[in-house]
Write a protein that holds these residues in place. Structure first.
Motif, short mmCIF file in Angstrom:
data_model
loop_
_atom_site.label_atom_id
_atom_site.label_comp_id
_atom_site.label_asym_id
_atom_site.label_seq_id
_atom_site.Cartn_x
_atom_site.Cartn_y
_atom_site.Cartn_z
N LYS A 22 -8.50 -1.44 2.89
CA LYS A 22 -7.18 -2.01 2.55
C LYS A 22 -6.47 -2.45 3.82
O LYS A 22 -6.57 -1.80 4.86
N GLY A 29 -2.04 4.16 4.73
CA GLY A 29 -2.45 3.52 3.49
C GLY A 29 -3.63 2.58 3.71
O GLY A 29 -4.26 2.12 2.77
N SER A 30 -3.92 2.32 4.99
CA SER A 30 -5.02 1.40 5.30
C SER A 30 -6.33 2.17 5.33
O SER A 30 -6.84 2.50 6.39
N LEU A 69 0.84 -1.20 0.00
CA LEU A 69 0.00 0.00 0.00
C LEU A 69 0.87 1.24 0.00
O LEU A 69 1.99 1.23 0.51
#
Lengths: 913, 238
Positions: free
Chosen positions: A882, A821-822, A470
């Motif tokens: 994600k 990024g999650s 990610l």
């Protein structure tokens, strides 16, 4: 540690259990490494050296000597903390003399899972569980006798309640008695906590001085003498007595003061500037934490950030000059490769290794699919271990890493960084928690714990195979700040931010700055508030970087961390402000009483109105023969289940002022608990000495008030039962002042919706974490200070205002901010446009977008906080979080049972496959 | 990640895998770490799941949801002990249910396929906050029976389908088989019953039919799917 022959009382466990000369300070010590202390035989007698011989890595150097370092600095922060009051100074406390009398600090260790008896509460005399315990409050505090402290230690009432709750958790049948004076539950949510304690079965709160009489010879039980109004003086036997000891100034405070050239107050704590509690008497030296005076953890954290902000003001011109950017090797694309998982199982010293069979877990890991390497490590978080992980990634071509160790909460960032060092995307990392989730909670079931460690590792490996690389998003940071609220909190915060080189937009709803402080004339400590306020306003108005908007309302607040846009309407018209950070400092209101004839009889006023009358030396005040003050009006009740914190100090202050004007005036303060915590206790005592009468009342028998005729004049007659004299009292008063509750501002609801920040149960703003992030909101880039957080005194407001400035600066001083990024994303093809995700996301991170195939949801990754609620709502599996995708989590669920038992994956349409 | 992230499917999958009990832990209600109060959503979903379990003959006590803070370690251990004791007392999956493991798993898998349908049908209710004291009756068995007995299915009438690809393009589950000049057919195994095709089919064709609580007719055999257009020439010239 195993080989060290020295056993001596463990200093961290209050000497209750033993430790070795070579030891780790305590289980969560940072760094978690062993050291040798003065009890070492070699250091004392030049003998032994066993440890040196057995240490395989040659880490022990018994010849090491202290080194002197000279460091040049521009500012110093003193944060030496406090010393616990030692009850041995007075034999009457029985400590050290009677075996089953312990201090609250001893008891704290007894309660702790890493304590002397691994969390069992045992008596020193017979190692049995005490069933009947007593706490005696105010040990060493609120006493003017020699050896004791005159001030209130501010934290003991609540820590005692915590200990009682934990004791009941350990043993539901335990009988707990608390002998107390006033119960000072003045902090945020403390009143509820007090009620929670009080309502537990088998708990008695007894309002009485208590003394320790003797020890019962056979049982070693402790006899306590106390008095109640119904039963008079009594003696009672307890299995264990806990002394709720107070806070002393730090050890060697005199030496400290001398070394740094600062002055102390009469109690040995640091002397501070009245308008800036972080400022010592020497410029450039700041103070934070309990050296300011007794305070609890959240207060302490405010002052820490606040001292940081003030160092920032001094050092802003060279900010960032000593920092270096880290360089990482370029990232390899391994997304097309088969998963090659490396598993590192940590012993965590003995924390895991003592319970879980680590070698067998390693061996097991090697049998799992896709695992190409597994090994054990003594401390995975040690620098050499991190290097080992990087080396192994390169040597074995690993593209997924699982560290089976502790909670990801603390160390995940470190291990992610380790992956980056090896050129792997950091999201290819997964952490299997075999410490908190396994060895710590199953310390008595070693075999089962090992099986569980294997299960956890297997699940983690399964998940890791599905992990995807990610990208974190770098956002530019707008360097300006918006401060909402122009009271003392808002202005102080604005000035500190502006002094560190940032534009500040200060927005105030009233036509003038100053907030509620405009109604306050002086503080208990003697600060002239109006003069201070004028000076503060002058500084704000004359600061080139502060833009003031009065008469302002906020129309719209959009954007996200580093990039907010807020639309306001003010005396200067409509403006759209772009800013990187926002501080909420909207202050509070005062309750308008409906009780005690307020509004019907103009002799009944609020405490703030009384202050105003005193400041004007109104003739009603000057001529009054008798004044009654009633505390807790409109709070500590069902409707407002909190303590307004400031009113006890406010009433004592007004009473002392009234005595100054007319020493003949009779003053009665009717209270429930006098909550003059900390050094304010001295003023309470002063008031008592000046013959101001303090009479306690219970809410069930609240004072009654009526207009009446006295012999010489019309009066207000206040009647209530006197619990000490056991009779009904009637007091004739010329003025009655009500300590009206401090209530949340009516704008809170609106502000909370506009800025997407939460409110607590009493409608004060809710900080992100009570202790760890007390001036931040869960929404990034938004900070909190002043009474909007909870009612507080002016010095406390200033603490928090600087604290918020300090935290805002950690954002504003950077050019970019990185967001996780999650976050969620939509696979457009799968989206049916039902909008379930949009209504679930109260952050407003998801919107519809029209496409040829109908409307589709789209996520703004910058606003998304990664909670994943939308993912569970989505019927089609279109929106996904994600790093926590259905596929990743289902693989973990499937791996929860060992392979032979599990079913082939279901053919469900939501699957991510 | 929030407890609201726990998907109905996760729970069912765990049971289908042979897990004897499932525990969901969330933050204390009203004390959301985010601003979404997702723990209420988790509670709601768990209540629904319990009734579904009851409906298919799976003991609902095998699922438990609790809310506590990170500071409630002792509470957590108590709850964990209590719950595992309870599950041990219930015995392995199927034993208290009086059903064979295979039968039970089959039923769980059947209902798992309906998860998307359940989310759509109960979407609005799933977003509500159940009131304390009302947990057990928040969803009723009758309600679940109705929900599962009246499952909606969609079917493309081969007589009416003009093979325009509109529904196939819009189908979020890629469940529609067909191509240019090939009559479209819904793959009932893949279909999530969202009704997108029903909405998308041009009104002048109205080829998608909705069936409530009854099976759809079998698809037309693959060999017979080529469309025969009556006015093809006319269309071609226009």
């Amino acid at each position: 540690m195993e080989y060290c022959p020295v056993e001596y009382p463990d200093q961290f466990n209050q000497g209750i259990s033993n430790n070795k000369a070579v030891h780790i300070y305590f289980a969560q010590a940072i760094p978690l490494i062993a050291y040798i202390d003065e009890s070492c035989i070699y250091l004392k007698e030049k003998k032994c050296r066993i440890c040196e011989g057995v240490c395989k890595t040659g880490a022990i150097n018994l010849g090491e000597r202290p080194k002197k370092l000279e460091i040049k600095v521009a500012a110093i922060v003193l944060a030496p903390g406090y010393e616990v009051f030692d009850p041995k100074v007075k034999s009457e406390y029985g400590y050290g003399r009677l075996q089953n009398v312990v201090t609250s600090m001893d008891f704290e260790r007894l309660l702790c899972a890493t304590g002397p008896y691994e969390g069992e509460i045992l008596r020193a005399s017979d190692k049995k569980h005490p069933r009947k315990l007593a706490w005696i409050q105010c040990i060493g505090s609120r006493r003017v006798t020699p050896g004791d402290n005159s001030y209130c230690s501010a934290v003991c009432c609540t820590y005692t309640q915590k200990q009682v709750i934990l004791t009941k958790d350990h043993d539901a049948d335990a009988q707990c008695t608390i002998f107390h004076n006033d119960v000072r539950a003045y902090g945020k949510d403390f009143e509820r906590y007090y009620q929670r304690t009080e309502q537990l079965p088998g708990i008695r709160f007894i309002r009485s001085y208590a003394s320790i009489v003797r020890e019962v010879p056979d049982s070693k039980n402790v006899v306590v003498r106390y008095a109640t109004s119904d039963e008079g003086v009594k003696e009672e036997e307890f299995d264990m007595v806990v002394l709720s000891v107070g806070l002393n100034p730090p050890a060697d405070y005199l030496g400290l003061a001398d070394k740094f050239g600062i002055e102390l107050n009469q109690h040995g704590f640091c002397k501070q500037a009245p308008t800036n509690p972080m400022e010592t008497t020497r410029p450039g030296i700041f103070v934070s934490g309990a050296f300011q005076g007794p305070m609890d953890i959240p207060e302490s954290v405010f002052t820490a950030s606040a001292a940081g902000a003030q160092c920032g003001e001094l050092l802003d011109y060279r900010r960032g000059k000593l920092t270096k950017d880290r360089l990482y090797p370029p990232e390899k694309d391994v997304s097309q490769e088969e998963p090659r998982v490396g598993v590192f199982v940590c012993h965590c010293g003995a924390n895991i290794g003592r319970i879980v069979d680590v070698p067998s877990t390693v061996e097991y890991a090697l049998t799992l699919p896709n695992v190409v390497h597994a090994q054990e490590q003594l401390f995975s978080c040690a620098t050499n271990s991190a290097k080992e992980i990087t080396d192994m990634i390169k040597e074995k071509g690993l593209n997924r890493v699982v560290v089976a160790a502790c909670s990801p909460r603390t160390l995940e960032p470190l291990f992610r960084d380790t992956l980056r060092e090896a050129g792997l995307n950091q999201y290819y990392y997964d952490m299997a928690n075999i410490r908190e989730h396994c060895s710590w909670c199953h310390s008595k079931e070693k075999e089962e714990a090992t099986l569980k460690a294997k299960d956890i590792t297997r699940m983690s490996v399964a998940r890791s195979c599905h992990l995807e690389p990610l990208r974190e998003i770098n956002l530019p940071v707008n360097k300006a700040a918006l401060v909402v609220g122009g009271g003392i909190a808002g202005m102080t915060c604005a000035l500190s931010i502006a002094d560190q080189g940032h534009d500040v937009y200060l927005v105030e709803k009233d036509s003038e700055l100053g907030g509620i402080a405009r109604k306050i004339h002086h503080t208990l400590e003697g600060l002239d508030v109006q003069a201070y306020l004028r000076e503060l306003m002058r500084k704000v108005y004359s600061h080139a970087a502060i833009h003031v908007y009065t008469g302002a309302t906020i129309m719209e607040a959009t954007g996200y961390v580093g990039n907010f846009v807020t639309k306001i309407k003010s005396d200067r018209g409509v403006a759209e402000i772009a800013h990187g950070a926002a501080v909420i400092a909207v202050g509070v209101d005062v309750y308008k009483p409906t009780e005690y004839l307020y509004g019907q009889d103009d002799r009944v006023v609020t405490h703030l109105e009384l202050e105003e009358l005193i400041a004007k030396t109104d003739e009603r005040i000057a001529n009054a023969k008798s004044v009654v003050m009633i505390q807790c009006v409109g709070c500590r009740n069902e409707e407002r289940n909190y303590c307004s914190r400031i009113c006890c100090g406010e009433s004592v202050k007004n009473a002392l002022k009234l005595k100054e004007i007319n020493p003949q005036v009779d003053i009665y303060i009717l209270f429930r608990d006098m909550r003059t915590y900390g050094f304010r206790e001295d003023f309470y005592r002063e008031a008592s000495n000046q013959d101001i009468k303090f009479i306690r009342y219970e809410p069930e028998n609240a004072p009654k008030i009526e207009a009446a005729e006295a012999e010489d004049r019309p009066v207000l007659r206040v009647s209530l039962p006197d619990y000490i004299l056991g009779q009904e009292l009637a007091i004739d008063a010329d003025v009655v002042a009500l300590a009206a509750a401090v209530i949340p501002s009516p704008v809170n609801q609106e502000i909370s919706q506009l800025f997407k920040v939460s409110l607590g149960p009493d409608d004060f703003f809710k900080e992100s974490h009570v202790k760890l992030k007390p001036v931040e909101f869960a929404t990034q880039g938004i900070y909190l200070c002043g009474a909007a957080h909870y009612p507080k005194h002016i010095p406390e407001t200033i603490n928090q205002a600087y604290g918020a400035a300090g935290r805002a600066l950690t954002l504003l001083s950077h050019d970019i901010v990185t967001v996780s990024g999650s976050v969620c994303e939509v696979r457009e093809k799968k989206c049916m446009g039902c909008g379930a995700c949009i209504s679930a996301c109260t952050y407003g991170a998801i919107e519809f977008r029209d496409t040829k195939q109908g409307r589709k949801a789209v996520v703004n990754p910058v606003i998304c906080k990664g909670d994943g609620l939308c993912n569970a709502k989505c019927p089609t599996g279109a929106i996904y979080l994600k790093h926590f995708t259905d596929e990743e989590l289902l693989s973990q669920i499937d791996a929860a049972l060992p392979k032979q038992d599990s079913q082939p994956p279901l053919d469900a349409a939501v699957g991510d496959a | 990640m929030c407890s609201g992230r726990v998907d109905l499917e996760f729970i069912l999958r765990a049971f289908a895998n042979g897990m004897d009990g499932v525990f969901i832990g969330g933050c204390r209600l009203g004390e959301c770490n985010y601003i979404t109060h997702g723990n209420y959503h988790a509670l709601n979903m768990a209540l629904l799941c319990k009734k579904i379990m009851e409906h298919i003959g799976l003991n609902p006590d095998r699922l438990r949801v609790e809310f506590m803070s990170a500071g409630d370690g002792i509470l957590f251990s108590e709850v964990a002990d209590e719950f595992s004791g309870q599950i041990r007392a219930l015995g392995p999956l199927g034993s208290t249910e009086g059903l064979s493991l295979d039968e039970l798993k089959q039923r769980i898998q059947e209902v798992s396929k309906l998860v998307p349908y359940i989310k759509i049908a109960k979407g609005e209710k799933l977003a509500l906050r159940p009131a304390k004291g009302d947990y057990d009756q928040f969803y009723t068995l009758d309600e679940i029976e109705e929900l599962l007995n009246e499952v909606i299915s969609y079917y493309i009438d081969p007589e009416k389908c003009q093979a325009c690809m509109t529904c196939a393009k819009r189908c979020p589950a890629e469940a529609i088989i067909g191509g240019k000049n090939l009559i479209h057919v819904i793959d009932q195994d893949k279909c999530i019953r969202c009704g997108t095709c029903f909405e998308a089919c041009p009104p002048r064709f109205s080829a998608v039919k909705k069936f409530t609580g009854e099976p759809v007719p079998p698809p037309i055999p693959e060999g017979k799917r080529t469309i025969v257009r009556k006015g093809k020439e006319k269309e071609g010239t226009s």
